[in-house]
Design a protein around this motif. Structure first.
Motif, PDB file in Angstrom:
ATOM      1  N   UNK A 220      51.835  35.114  26.624  1.00  0.00           N
ATOM      2  CA  UNK A 220      50.617  34.407  26.214  1.00  0.00           C
ATOM      3  C   UNK A 220      50.312  33.252  27.165  1.00  0.00           C
ATOM      4  N   UNK A 221      51.345  32.492  27.514  1.00  0.00           N
ATOM      5  CA  UNK A 221      51.150  31.386  28.445  1.00  0.00           C
ATOM      6  C   UNK A 221      50.719  31.904  29.812  1.00  0.00           C
ATOM      7  N   UNK A 222      51.345  33.000  30.266  1.00  0.00           N
ATOM      8  CA  UNK A 222      50.982  33.589  31.558  1.00  0.00           C
ATOM      9  C   UNK A 222      49.538  34.079  31.547  1.00  0.00           C
ATOM     10  N   UNK A 223      49.105  34.657  30.449  1.00  0.00           N
ATOM     11  CA  UNK A 223      47.730  35.155  30.326  1.00  0.00           C
ATOM     12  C   UNK A 223      46.729  34.014  30.406  1.00  0.00           C
ATOM     13  N   UNK A 224      47.008  32.939  29.707  1.00  0.00           N
ATOM     14  CA  UNK A 224      46.115  31.778  29.748  1.00  0.00           C
ATOM     15  C   UNK A 224      46.026  31.206  31.156  1.00  0.00           C
ATOM     16  N   UNK A 225      47.180  31.113  31.820  1.00  0.00           N
ATOM     17  CA  UNK A 225      47.198  30.583  33.185  1.00  0.00           C
ATOM     18  C   UNK A 225      46.468  31.526  34.140  1.00  0.00           C
ATOM     19  N   UNK A 226      46.707  32.821  34.025  1.00  0.00           N
ATOM     20  CA  UNK A 226      46.066  33.801  34.902  1.00  0.00           C
ATOM     21  C   UNK A 226      44.551  33.814  34.724  1.00  0.00           C
ATOM     22  N   UNK A 227      44.082  33.488  33.537  1.00  0.00           N
ATOM     23  CA  UNK A 227      42.632  33.454  33.313  1.00  0.00           C
ATOM     24  C   UNK A 227      41.962  32.343  34.117  1.00  0.00           C
ATOM     25  N   UNK A 228      42.766  31.414  34.640  1.00  0.00           N
ATOM     26  CA  UNK A 228      42.240  30.315  35.448  1.00  0.00           C
ATOM     27  C   UNK A 228      42.295  30.607  36.949  1.00  0.00           C
ATOM     28  N   UNK A 229      42.871  31.762  37.336  1.00  0.00           N
ATOM     29  CA  UNK A 229      42.882  32.128  38.750  1.00  0.00           C
ATOM     30  C   UNK A 229      41.437  32.352  39.163  1.00  0.00           C
TER      31      UNK A 229
ATOM     32  N   UNK B 126      60.504  33.139  31.639  1.00  0.00           N
ATOM     33  CA  UNK B 126      60.258  34.437  32.225  1.00  0.00           C
ATOM     34  C   UNK B 126      59.385  34.283  33.454  1.00  0.00           C
ATOM     35  N   UNK B 127      59.620  35.138  34.424  1.00  0.00           N
ATOM     36  CA  UNK B 127      58.774  35.147  35.616  1.00  0.00           C
ATOM     37  C   UNK B 127      57.757  36.266  35.474  1.00  0.00           C
ATOM     38  N   UNK B 128      56.521  35.944  35.817  1.00  0.00           N
ATOM     39  CA  UNK B 128      55.425  36.899  35.719  1.00  0.00           C
ATOM     40  C   UNK B 128      54.722  36.965  37.069  1.00  0.00           C
ATOM     41  N   UNK B 129      54.525  38.168  37.559  1.00  0.00           N
ATOM     42  CA  UNK B 129      53.796  38.378  38.796  1.00  0.00           C
ATOM     43  C   UNK B 129      52.331  38.611  38.451  1.00  0.00           C
ATOM     44  N   UNK B 130      51.449  37.772  38.979  1.00  0.00           N
ATOM     45  CA  UNK B 130      50.009  37.920  38.788  1.00  0.00           C
ATOM     46  C   UNK B 130      49.452  38.571  40.053  1.00  0.00           C
ATOM     47  N   UNK B 131      49.082  39.841  39.958  1.00  0.00           N
ATOM     48  CA  UNK B 131      48.564  40.604  41.092  1.00  0.00           C
ATOM     49  C   UNK B 131      47.050  40.474  41.106  1.00  0.00           C
ATOM     50  N   UNK B 132      46.506  39.999  42.212  1.00  0.00           N
ATOM     51  CA  UNK B 132      45.081  39.685  42.320  1.00  0.00           C
ATOM     52  C   UNK B 132      44.376  40.793  43.093  1.00  0.00           C
ATOM     53  N   UNK B 133      43.440  41.458  42.441  1.00  0.00           N
ATOM     54  CA  UNK B 133      42.694  42.550  43.055  1.00  0.00           C
ATOM     55  C   UNK B 133      41.261  42.122  43.338  1.00  0.00           C
ATOM     56  N   UNK B 134      40.690  42.685  44.379  1.00  0.00           N
ATOM     57  CA  UNK B 134      39.302  42.398  44.709  1.00  0.00           C
ATOM     58  C   UNK B 134      38.763  43.428  45.678  1.00  0.00           C
ATOM     59  N   UNK B 135      37.483  43.333  45.948  1.00  0.00           N
ATOM     60  CA  UNK B 135      36.810  44.232  46.885  1.00  0.00           C
ATOM     61  C   UNK B 135      36.987  43.674  48.286  1.00  0.00           C
ATOM     62  N   UNK B 136      37.830  44.322  49.069  1.00  0.00           N
ATOM     63  CA  UNK B 136      38.161  43.850  50.414  1.00  0.00           C
ATOM     64  C   UNK B 136      36.923  43.733  51.303  1.00  0.00           C
TER      65      UNK B 136
END
Length: 116
Positions: A88-97, A1-11
Protein backbone atom coordinates in the motif's frame (compact mmCIF):
# COMPACT_ATOMS: atom_id res chain seq x y z
CA UNK A 1 10.13 -4.80 1.84
CA UNK A 2 11.83 -3.70 -1.34
CA UNK A 3 9.63 -2.90 -4.31
CA UNK A 4 10.81 -2.35 -7.86
CA UNK A 5 8.81 0.36 -9.65
CA UNK A 6 9.19 -0.27 -13.40
CA UNK A 7 8.45 2.85 -15.44
CA UNK A 8 7.02 2.34 -18.92
CA UNK A 9 6.48 4.93 -21.63
CA UNK A 10 6.38 5.56 -25.35
CA UNK A 11 10.03 5.74 -26.39
CA UNK A 12 9.28 7.57 -29.64
CA UNK A 13 7.43 10.29 -27.70
CA UNK A 14 10.44 10.72 -25.38
CA UNK A 15 12.84 10.92 -28.32
CA UNK A 16 10.65 13.63 -29.86
CA UNK A 17 10.95 15.96 -26.87
CA UNK A 18 13.17 19.01 -26.99
CA UNK A 19 16.08 19.34 -24.56
CA UNK A 20 14.02 21.81 -22.53
CA UNK A 21 11.05 19.42 -22.34
CA UNK A 22 13.31 16.55 -21.25
CA UNK A 23 14.90 18.74 -18.58
CA UNK A 24 11.42 19.53 -17.25
CA UNK A 25 10.69 15.79 -16.91
CA UNK A 26 14.06 15.24 -15.20
CA UNK A 27 13.23 18.10 -12.84
CA UNK A 28 9.94 16.41 -11.92
CA UNK A 29 11.82 13.16 -11.22
CA UNK A 30 14.31 14.99 -8.99
CA UNK A 31 11.35 16.47 -7.10
CA UNK A 32 9.88 12.97 -6.71
CA UNK A 33 13.21 11.73 -5.34
CA UNK A 34 13.16 14.53 -2.77
CA UNK A 35 9.61 13.62 -1.70
CA UNK A 36 10.43 9.88 -1.54
CA UNK A 37 13.45 10.59 0.66
CA UNK A 38 14.87 7.52 2.40
CA UNK A 39 12.18 5.33 0.85
CA UNK A 40 14.00 5.68 -2.48
CA UNK A 41 17.02 3.37 -2.37
CA UNK A 42 17.96 3.26 -6.06
CA UNK A 43 16.89 3.79 -9.61
CA UNK A 44 17.86 5.01 -13.01
CA UNK A 45 16.98 5.77 -16.59
CA UNK A 46 17.59 2.99 -19.08
CA UNK A 47 19.18 3.25 -22.53
CA UNK A 48 16.75 3.02 -25.48
CA UNK A 49 15.48 -0.40 -26.53
CA UNK A 50 17.59 -0.19 -29.71
CA UNK A 51 20.65 -0.49 -27.45
CA UNK A 52 19.27 -3.56 -25.64
CA UNK A 53 20.82 -7.00 -25.69
CA UNK A 54 18.62 -10.01 -24.93
CA UNK A 55 20.28 -13.13 -23.54
CA UNK A 56 18.68 -16.58 -23.58
CA UNK A 57 20.04 -20.07 -22.96
CA UNK A 58 18.15 -22.82 -24.79
CA UNK A 59 19.24 -26.44 -24.62
CA UNK A 60 22.63 -25.31 -23.29
CA UNK A 61 23.17 -22.89 -26.19
CA UNK A 62 23.69 -19.18 -25.57
CA UNK A 63 21.48 -17.03 -27.82
CA UNK A 64 22.16 -13.30 -27.95
CA UNK A 65 19.78 -10.92 -29.73
CA UNK A 66 20.47 -7.23 -30.31
CA UNK A 67 17.63 -4.82 -29.74
CA UNK A 68 14.24 -5.26 -28.12
CA UNK A 69 12.75 -8.71 -27.82
CA UNK A 70 9.20 -7.62 -28.66
CA UNK A 71 7.42 -4.77 -30.40
CA UNK A 72 5.20 -2.97 -27.91
CA UNK A 73 3.78 0.52 -27.65
CA UNK A 74 5.29 1.14 -24.22
CA UNK A 75 8.86 0.26 -23.33
CA UNK A 76 10.61 -0.03 -20.00
CA UNK A 77 12.39 3.29 -19.63
CA UNK A 78 13.54 3.39 -16.04
CA UNK A 79 13.07 2.13 -12.53
CA UNK A 80 13.11 3.02 -8.86
CA UNK A 81 13.85 0.68 -5.97
CA UNK A 82 11.62 1.58 -3.03
CA UNK A 83 11.97 0.43 0.58
CA UNK A 84 8.44 0.43 1.94
CA UNK A 85 6.59 -1.10 4.87
CA UNK A 86 3.99 -2.70 2.60
CA UNK A 87 2.56 -2.68 -0.92
CA UNK A 88 0.00 0.00 0.00
CA UNK A 89 2.80 2.40 0.87
CA UNK A 90 4.65 1.50 -2.34
CA UNK A 91 1.48 2.10 -4.38
CA UNK A 92 0.94 5.53 -2.86
CA UNK A 93 4.57 6.47 -3.50
CA UNK A 94 4.52 5.11 -7.07
CA UNK A 95 1.44 7.19 -7.83
CA UNK A 96 3.67 10.24 -7.33
CA UNK A 97 6.22 9.16 -9.97
CA UNK A 98 5.89 11.96 -12.55
CA UNK A 99 5.47 9.75 -15.61
CA UNK A 100 2.72 7.64 -14.01
CA UNK A 101 0.30 10.05 -15.70
CA UNK A 102 1.66 9.14 -19.17
CA UNK A 103 2.34 5.42 -18.87
CA UNK A 104 2.11 2.55 -16.43
CA UNK A 105 4.34 1.98 -13.43
CA UNK A 106 4.53 -1.72 -12.61
CA UNK A 107 5.29 -2.63 -9.00
CA UNK A 108 7.10 -5.88 -8.26
CA UNK A 109 7.99 -6.93 -4.72
CA UNK A 110 11.55 -8.20 -4.55
CA UNK A 111 12.12 -11.55 -2.89
CA UNK A 112 14.51 -11.14 -0.01
CA UNK A 113 16.25 -13.99 1.78
CA UNK A 114 15.89 -13.94 5.53
CA UNK A 115 19.15 -13.48 7.41
CA UNK A 116 20.45 -16.65 8.99
Amino acid sequence: MKVLALIYGDESRWQGLSDEEREEVYSRHRAFAAVAGAKLVGGGELAPTQAATTVRVRDGELLITDGPFAETKEQLGGFYVLACDDLDEATKLASQIPTSTDGPVELRVAHEEEAA
